[in-house]
Motif scaffolding. Structure first.
Motif, PDB file in Angstrom:
ATOM      1  N   ARG A  11       0.830  -1.209   0.000  1.00 52.38           N
ATOM      2  CA  ARG A  11       0.000   0.000   0.000  1.00 52.38           C
ATOM      3  C   ARG A  11       0.867   1.262   0.000  1.00 52.38           C
ATOM      4  NH1 ARG A  11      -2.677  -2.839   4.269  1.00 52.38           N
ATOM      5  NH2 ARG A  11      -4.496  -3.983   3.475  1.00 52.38           N
ATOM      6  N   ILE A  12       1.938   1.254   0.766  1.00 51.95           N
ATOM      7  CA  ILE A  12       2.848   2.407   0.785  1.00 51.95           C
ATOM      8  C   ILE A  12       3.415   2.635  -0.616  1.00 51.95           C
ATOM      9  CG2 ILE A  12       5.075   3.241   1.651  1.00 51.95           C
ATOM     10  CD1 ILE A  12       4.420   1.730   4.286  1.00 51.95           C
ATOM     11  N   ALA A  13       3.835   1.554  -1.271  1.00 48.38           N
ATOM     12  CA  ALA A  13       4.388   1.677  -2.624  1.00 48.38           C
ATOM     13  C   ALA A  13       3.336   2.152  -3.605  1.00 48.38           C
ATOM     14  CB  ALA A  13       4.959   0.325  -3.060  1.00 48.38           C
ATOM     15  N   GLN A  14       2.127   1.638  -3.491  1.00 51.19           N
ATOM     16  CA  GLN A  14       1.057   2.053  -4.407  1.00 51.19           C
ATOM     17  C   GLN A  14       0.794   3.551  -4.317  1.00 51.19           C
ATOM     18  OE1 GLN A  14      -1.808  -0.808  -2.891  1.00 51.19           O
ATOM     19  NE2 GLN A  14      -1.914  -1.848  -4.877  1.00 51.19           N
ATOM     20  N   GLN A  15       0.846   4.088  -3.114  1.00 51.40           N
ATOM     21  CA  GLN A  15       0.598   5.515  -2.932  1.00 51.40           C
ATOM     22  C   GLN A  15       1.720   6.375  -3.508  1.00 51.40           C
ATOM     23  OE1 GLN A  15      -0.001   5.919   1.290  1.00 51.40           O
ATOM     24  NE2 GLN A  15      -1.972   4.846   1.270  1.00 51.40           N
ATOM     25  N   ALA A  16       2.935   5.821  -3.557  1.00 56.18           N
ATOM     26  CA  ALA A  16       4.093   6.598  -4.017  1.00 56.18           C
ATOM     27  C   ALA A  16       4.329   6.501  -5.522  1.00 56.18           C
ATOM     28  CB  ALA A  16       5.349   6.135  -3.275  1.00 56.18           C
ATOM     29  N   LEU A  17       3.720   5.518  -6.167  1.00 56.35           N
ATOM     30  CA  LEU A  17       3.986   5.285  -7.590  1.00 56.35           C
ATOM     31  C   LEU A  17       2.865   5.852  -8.455  1.00 56.35           C
ATOM     32  CD1 LEU A  17       5.290   1.622  -7.239  1.00 56.35           C
ATOM     33  CD2 LEU A  17       6.658   3.660  -7.760  1.00 56.35           C
ATOM     34  N   PRO A  18       3.206   6.407  -9.621  1.00 56.78           N
ATOM     35  CA  PRO A  18       2.202   7.090 -10.445  1.00 56.78           C
ATOM     36  C   PRO A  18       1.359   6.161 -11.311  1.00 56.78           C
ATOM     37  CG  PRO A  18       4.362   7.277 -11.474  1.00 56.78           C
ATOM     38  CD  PRO A  18       4.574   6.557 -10.171  1.00 56.78           C
ATOM     39  N   VAL A  19       1.678   4.883 -11.358  1.00 58.75           N
ATOM     40  CA  VAL A  19       0.942   3.921 -12.181  1.00 58.75           C
ATOM     41  C   VAL A  19       0.674   2.664 -11.348  1.00 58.75           C
ATOM     42  CG1 VAL A  19       1.887   4.738 -14.381  1.00 58.75           C
ATOM     43  CG2 VAL A  19       3.090   2.939 -13.099  1.00 58.75           C
ATOM     44  N   PRO A  20      -0.205   1.782 -11.818  1.00 58.51           N
ATOM     45  CA  PRO A  20      -0.470   0.553 -11.060  1.00 58.51           C
ATOM     46  C   PRO A  20       0.788  -0.273 -10.842  1.00 58.51           C
ATOM     47  CG  PRO A  20      -2.163   0.885 -12.718  1.00 58.51           C
ATOM     48  CD  PRO A  20      -1.109   1.915 -12.983  1.00 58.51           C
ATOM     49  N   LEU A  21       0.819  -0.961  -9.694  1.00 57.66           N
ATOM     50  CA  LEU A  21       1.935  -1.824  -9.314  1.00 57.66           C
ATOM     51  C   LEU A  21       1.519  -3.280  -9.477  1.00 57.66           C
ATOM     52  CD1 LEU A  21       4.700  -2.391  -7.833  1.00 57.66           C
ATOM     53  CD2 LEU A  21       3.383  -2.265  -5.688  1.00 57.66           C
ATOM     54  N   ALA A  22       2.422  -4.093 -10.006  1.00 56.39           N
ATOM     55  CA  ALA A  22       2.245  -5.547 -10.029  1.00 56.39           C
ATOM     56  C   ALA A  22       3.436  -6.180  -9.332  1.00 56.39           C
ATOM     57  CB  ALA A  22       2.125  -6.069 -11.463  1.00 56.39           C
TER      58      ALA A  22
END
Length: 479
Positions: free
Chosen positions: A130-141
Motif C-alpha cells: 500500500r505504501i508503494a502504491q501511494q508513491a507510484l504514479p501507475v499501477p503496481l504488479a
C-alpha cells in the motif's frame, strides 16, 4: 488491464537484436539499470515506435520487515515517468535485513529471498505494498519468486498467500511460471494447485525463463533455454485465463537472435495451446448448462446480465470462504485479528535477520530450516556476488586474473555485503590491499591505484590528460 502481447526482457547486450526482432509488442527493463535523464538510445527508439517499456524493480524489498525506502520509491517513480510506462513491477521478496528495527548489523542479500507465508509476513507485505502504491504514479504488479529454501511453520500455500495479498491491496500479480516450476522441484509444490488458487483476474502479465537442475535442485538461472516443463505450466495458465502479456527473460549467456526468436515462438505456441483448451472447456460448460436448462450459467454471458447484479469480488476465494489456510478468524477488511503491524514487523525482522546472517555471515542456521539447502543458497549468493562485482567492476578480474574468483569467494565468507555491489567491489579491493595482496607487486600497485581512484567522493584527477596517462600505464603493465 492493458493488453501487452508478447515481449522480451531488454538488456544492453541484446539491444540491437531486440530492435530488429519481429513480433515484439513490448519490453521490460531492470529499473535500477536505467538512468531517467539518460535513457539508452535503443529504448528511446523502441518507445518512438510505440513499443511499451515496463520498468521491473529488484531492490525495493517489499517483503522485508522495514517500510519501503522513500528514496527507492521516488527513484522507481522517476523511471516510470521517463519511460512513459503503463505499470511498474517488483517482487514479493526481502533483499536486506537487520538494522535499527532489530538492533543487529544491516545486511544485504544481493538477491531476492522468499518471505514466509505467515500472517505476520502477509500483514507487513500488504502495508508495504500500500505504501508503494501511494508513491507510484501507475499501477503496481508484484512477482512470485523462485526459492531454494522453505520457511518452517508456514500457514498458507503460495496460491492462498497471493490471493489474500491481491484481495487486501488490489495489487496486480506478475506470475512467473518458471518460478512455479522451480518451487515444484525445490519445494514439491504443485504448479497446477497454485494456479487453481490464484486470483486470475489480477494477473498483469507472465514471465517465462530458463534454468537448470543440479543435484536435485532447480536453479532459476535466466541463462538457459526455456524447458518443456515451464512451457507446460504456461499452457496450464493460459487454459485458465488469457494472460494480458507474456515475456521471455534472459539475463546472461545470450544466444544468437534466431534462438531467442525460436523461444518466443515456443512461448506463443504454448499460450495458443492453452487458449484452445480454454475454449474447449467453455464450450463443454456451455453445453452442460444449456442441457440442464440453465443458459444463464454458460460462460460468456449467454443470458442478459442484470444491471443490478453485484460485481464479482476478488475477496471471495475459489472455495467460497474468507478464512485463510489455518482457518483464522478474519477482521475488518479481511485482516487477521491479532497484534498490530508494528509488532509483526518486529517478529518478521528478527526472523529474516537470523536467516540472512546464516546465509551471508556464516552464523548458525535458524531452527527448522534445511541446513543443506541453506548451504546451497549461501554458496549461490556468494557466487552471484562474485559474478555481479565482476560486471560492475570489470577491472578487478583483469587485475587479479585467474585468482579473482577464489579470492572473492574467500572474502565473501567473512565479509557480508552491507551496501550495493559497487560498494562491495571497493570493500573487496580494500580487504585485499590491507592483507598485502595480491602478491605480485605490479598487480598490487594497480589495484591500489584503482581503489584510490574510486574510493573518494570524486575522481583523483579531473584532467583528461592525466587520466589517459594512468590508463595507458595500466595497459602497459598488463602486457
Amino acid at each position: 488491464m492493458e493488453r501487452l502481447g508478447t515481449g522480451i526482457g531488454w538488456r544492453p547486450e541484446i539491444a540491437d537484436a531486440v530492435e530488429r526482432m519481429p513480433g515484439i509488442d513490448w519490453v521490460e527493463t531492470v529499473a535500477e539499470n536505467v538512468c531517467p535523464g539518460h535513457l539508452p538510445e535503443s529504448l528511446r527508439r523502441l518507445r518512438e515506435r510505440g513499443v511499451t517499456v515496463v520498468p521491473h524493480g529488484v531492490s525495493l524489498g517489499l517483503g522485508g520487515a522495514d517500510r519501503p525506502d522513500e528514496g527507492r520509491l521516488a527513484a522507481l517513480a522517476e523511471r516510470v515517468e521517463a519511460l512513459g510506462s503503463p505499470l511498474v513491477t517488483e517482487h514479493i521478496a526481502f533483499v536486506r535485513a537487520g538494522g535499527s528495527l532489530t538492533a543487529t548489523p544491516h545486511l544485504e542479500a544481493g538477491h531476492l529471498l522468499p518471505v514466509p507465508r505467515t500472517r505476520d509476513a502477509l500483514d507487513v507485505l500488504c502495508e508495504n505494498v500500500r505504501i508503494a502504491q501511494q508513491a507510484l504514479p501507475v499501477p503496481l504488479a508484484v512477482e512470485n519468486i523462485a526459492a531454494l529454501i522453505a520457511w518452517p511453520g508456514e500457514e498458507m500455500t503460495e496460491g492462498q498467500f497471493l490471493y489474500e495479498l491481491a484481495d487486501r491491496t488490489g495489487v496486480r500479480l506478475l506470475i512467473d511460471v518458471a518460478n512455479l516450476h522451480t518451487n515444484h522441484v525445490n519445494r514439491a509444490e504443485d504448479p497446477a494447485k497454485a494456479l487453481a488458487e490464484l486470483p486470475l483476474e489480477a494477473i498483469a502479465y507472465v514471465h517465462v525463463a530458463g534454468g537448470f537442475e543440479r543435484d536435485g535442485v532447480w536453479h532459476d538461472s535466466h541463462a538457459h533455454p526455456v524447458p518443456r516443463p515451464v512451457l507446460d505450466v504456461l499452457t496450464d495458465l493460459a487454459s485458465r485465463v488469457s494472460p494480458p502479456g507474456v515475456l521471455l527473460e534472459r539475463d546472461e549467456n545470450f544466444p544468437e537472435p534466431a534462438e531467442l526468436e525460436a523461444e518466443l515462438a515456443s512461448i506463443r505456441r504454448a499460450v495458443e495451446a492453452g487458449a484452445v483448451e480454454r475454449v474447449k472447456a467453455e464450450v463443454r460448460a456451455a453445453g452442460l448448462a444449456v442441457a440442464a436448462g440453465r443458459p444463464e450459467a454458460a460462460p460468456g454471458g449467454w443470458s442478459e446480465v442484470r444491471a443490478d447484479a453485484p460485481a464479482p469480488s476478488v475477496g471471495a476465494t475459489p472455495q467460497g470462504h474468507r478464512t485463510g489456510a489455518a482457518g483464522a478468524t478474519r477482521g475488518a477488511f479481511g485482516r487477521p485479528e491479532h497484534g498490530g503491524v508494528d509488532e509483526a514487523r518486529q517478529r518478521l525482522g528478527v526472523a529474516q535477520a537470523a536467516l540472512l546472517s546464516a546465509l551471508v555471515a556464516g552464523t548458525a542456521v535458524p531452527e527448522g530450516f534445511d541446513r543443506v539447502r541453506v548451504g546451497v543458497q549461501a554458496r549461490a549468493l556468494a557466487a552471484k556476488r562474485a559474478d555481479v562485482v565482476a560486471k560492475v567492476a570489470p577491472e578487478l578480474p583483469e587485475i587479479l586474473g585467474a585468482d579473482y574468483r577464489t579470492a572473492f569467494l574467500a572474502y565473501a565468507q567473512t565479509q557480508p555485503m552491507t551496501g550495493g555491489y559497487r560498494r562491495d567491489a571497493l570493500t573487496f579491493a580494500e580487504h585485499l590491499l590491507s592483507a598485502g595482496r595480491p602478491g605480485d607487486a605490479a598487480a598490487r600497485r594497480e589495484l591500489r591505484e584503482w581503489w584510490l581512484e574510486r574510493s573518494g567522493p570524486a575522481p583523483r584527477s579531473r584532467r583528461p590528460v592525466r587520466r589517459l596517462a594512468r590508463a595507458t600505464r595500466k595497459a602497459l603493465l598488463r602486457r
